[in-house]
Design an enzyme around this catalytic site. Structure first.
Site, PDB file in Angstrom:
ATOM      1  N   LYS A  23     -22.296  10.370  78.310  1.00  0.00           N
ATOM      2  CA  LYS A  23     -21.243  10.319  77.666  1.00  0.00           C
ATOM      3  C   LYS A  23     -20.474  11.605  77.477  1.00  0.00           C
ATOM      4  CE  LYS A  23     -24.104  10.852  73.526  1.00  0.00           C
ATOM      5  NZ  LYS A  23     -24.800  10.086  72.417  1.00  0.00           N
ATOM      6  N   TYR A 240      -6.318  40.212  68.661  1.00  0.00           N
ATOM      7  CA  TYR A 240      -5.691  39.784  67.484  1.00  0.00           C
ATOM      8  C   TYR A 240      -6.398  40.141  66.106  1.00  0.00           C
ATOM      9  CZ  TYR A 240      -2.840  36.522  70.163  1.00  0.00           C
ATOM     10  OH  TYR A 240      -1.922  35.988  71.191  1.00  0.00           O
TER      11      TYR A 240
HETATM   12  C1  LIG Z   1     -26.048  10.326  72.454  1.00  0.00           C
HETATM   13  C2  LIG Z   1     -27.030   9.118  72.268  1.00  0.00           C
HETATM   14  C3  LIG Z   1     -28.401   9.186  73.101  1.00  0.00           C
HETATM   15  C4  LIG Z   1     -28.907  10.601  73.841  1.00  0.00           C
HETATM   16  O1  LIG Z   1     -29.184  11.292  72.869  1.00  0.00           O
HETATM   17  P1  LIG Z   1     -29.899  12.808  73.386  1.00  0.00           P
HETATM   18  O2  LIG Z   1     -30.218  13.442  71.970  1.00  0.00           O
HETATM   19  O3  LIG Z   1     -28.792  13.764  73.545  1.00  0.00           O
HETATM   20  O4  LIG Z   1     -31.022  12.572  74.167  1.00  0.00           O
HETATM   21  C5  LIG Z   1     -29.133   8.103  72.952  1.00  0.00           C
HETATM   22  N1  LIG Z   1     -28.680   6.952  72.288  1.00  0.00           N
HETATM   23  C6  LIG Z   1     -27.495   7.225  71.703  1.00  0.00           C
HETATM   24  C7  LIG Z   1     -27.205   5.740  70.806  1.00  0.00           C
HETATM   25  C8  LIG Z   1     -26.541   8.056  71.720  1.00  0.00           C
HETATM   26  O5  LIG Z   1     -25.568   7.877  71.002  1.00  0.00           O
END
Ligand SMILES: *Cc1c(COP(=O)(O)O)cnc(C)c1O
Length: 351
Positions: A23, A240
């Site tokens: 994701k 800045y």
């Molecule tokens: C993002 C997510 C994961 C992965 O989590 P990590 O800590 O990056 O391994 C797994 N399950 C869900 C529902 C998530 O939102």
């Protein structure tokens, strides 16, 4: 990346699959190349949040099963189903929106995360029941897996077992899954049929420590280069707000990278850069397109030198700690202007 997935799989029993979470554009690394590498490393499927993300993976040629596990509005639901992605559900209201469309659905119990999913196992049962054959998975998500020794983790695990295992007994083909990276590394009892690993496949540590402790290697290196080097006399400043003013003669190197690339402004006067194998401090305010580094008078830094912001001994975990956040946010925060180049076994790899 491929090696990290293989390494994580070594923690799993033979009947537990690994789902690679790509994701948010692969936590900022690039979703398609990461999905490809994870599958090459033995991931059985990949997960994203939205239907659009699932479509992008398909457009990039990813053919493995995809789960889009987020809350989907009508448009995202259409996109997810068009992409042939599996989806998540926890309410009969959502089932009405789904109608009688063909779908593979993972039913979510909220065992304590307090976000998506239903807290009521009875209602989750109703959703499983209503879906019939379309229910393919049962799942939950941990709130405190990355806090070692925390007891809430065990309570969530118990609630999930109590709900999911009786279903599994009746329908052994259901895929039970709960573990994120931290749970995968911490507790084999949380593995069930599949683990959902995100952060660890990128070689980042879910506990915010050195990933080498778990045999993981960061997949990402962030580099810029020295565009100019100039002398800075006492009283002269850079950037800045003049937050850096030289109190003795020095030299400043300017790198053409800034918060417009995702290198956060909070790292102003609060981060290091490695040039020619040596660490130098960022001096002055990070601007949108540039930052300046104090390389001193006795260094041989010159224009054209490579400059490393993550890598060469600088961990994303260190960068995160400096500004009170987590490694996840550092790599997710890298913006499209940072050009990505992919490497596999030292050779350029497909985008
Ligand atoms: C993002 C997510 C994961 C992965 O989590 P990590 O800590 O990056 O391994 C797994 N399950 C869900 C529902 C998530 O939102």
């Amino acid at each position: 990346m491929q090696a990290n997935v293989a390494r994580l799989r070594a923690h799993l029993g033979p009947s537990t699959a690994l789902c690679a979470v790509v994701k948010a554009d692969g936590y900022g690394h690039g979703a398609v190349p990461c999905a490809r590498a994870a599958l090459a490393g033995g991931a059985a499927r990949v997960a994203v949040v939205t239907g659009t993300e699932a479509q992008r993976l398909r457009e990039g040629g990813i053919e493995a099963p995809i789960i889009a596990f987020g809350a989907l509005d009508d448009e995202e639901l259409d996109r997810a189903l068009d992409a042939g992605a599996e989806i998540a559900a926890w309410s009969t209201r959502f089932l009405r929106r789904l109608g009688d469309r063909d779908a593979r659905v993972h039913v979510k119990l909220d065992t304590g995360m307090g976000r998506l999913g239903t807290r009521d196992p009875r209602r989750a049962d109703e959703v499983v029941e209503a879906l019939g054959e379309r229910a393919v998975g049962l799942w939950t998500h941990f709130a405190t897996a990355d806090e070692r020794g925390d007891r809430f983790f065990g309570e969530q695990l118990e609630r999930f077992r109590a709900w999911a295992l009786p279903h599994k007994e009746r329908r052994p083909e259901l895929i039970l899954h709960a573990a994120n990276s931290a749970a995968t590394l911490r507790e084999p009892a949380s593995h069930f049929d599949m683990v959902r690993c995100g952060i660890a496949i990128y070689g980042l540590d879910p506990f915010g420590e050195d990933p080498a402790g778990h045999g993981l290697r960061p997949a990402l290196t962030l580099r810029s280069y020295v565009a100019t080097v100039k002398r800075c006399e006492p009283g002269q400043s850079a950037g800045y707000g003049r937050t850096f003013v030289a109190d003795e003669p020095t030299r400043l190197a300017t790198l053409p990278i800034g918060y417009g690339d995702g290198w956060r402004r909070a790292l102003s006067n609060n981060s290091d850069v490695v040039i020619r194998g040596r660490r130098y401090p960022v001096a002055g305010t990070i601007s949108m397109d540039n930052l300046t580094v104090d390389v001193g008078l006795d260094s041989d830094v010159e224009p054209g030198d490579e400059a490393t912001l993550i890598g060469d001994g600088i961990l994303a975990e260190e960068v995160a700690r400096r500004i009170g956040t987590i490694n996840y946010e550092i790599t997710c925060g890298l913006l499209p202007r940072t050009r990505r180049a992919y490497v596999r076994d030292g050779e350029p790899a497909r985008e």
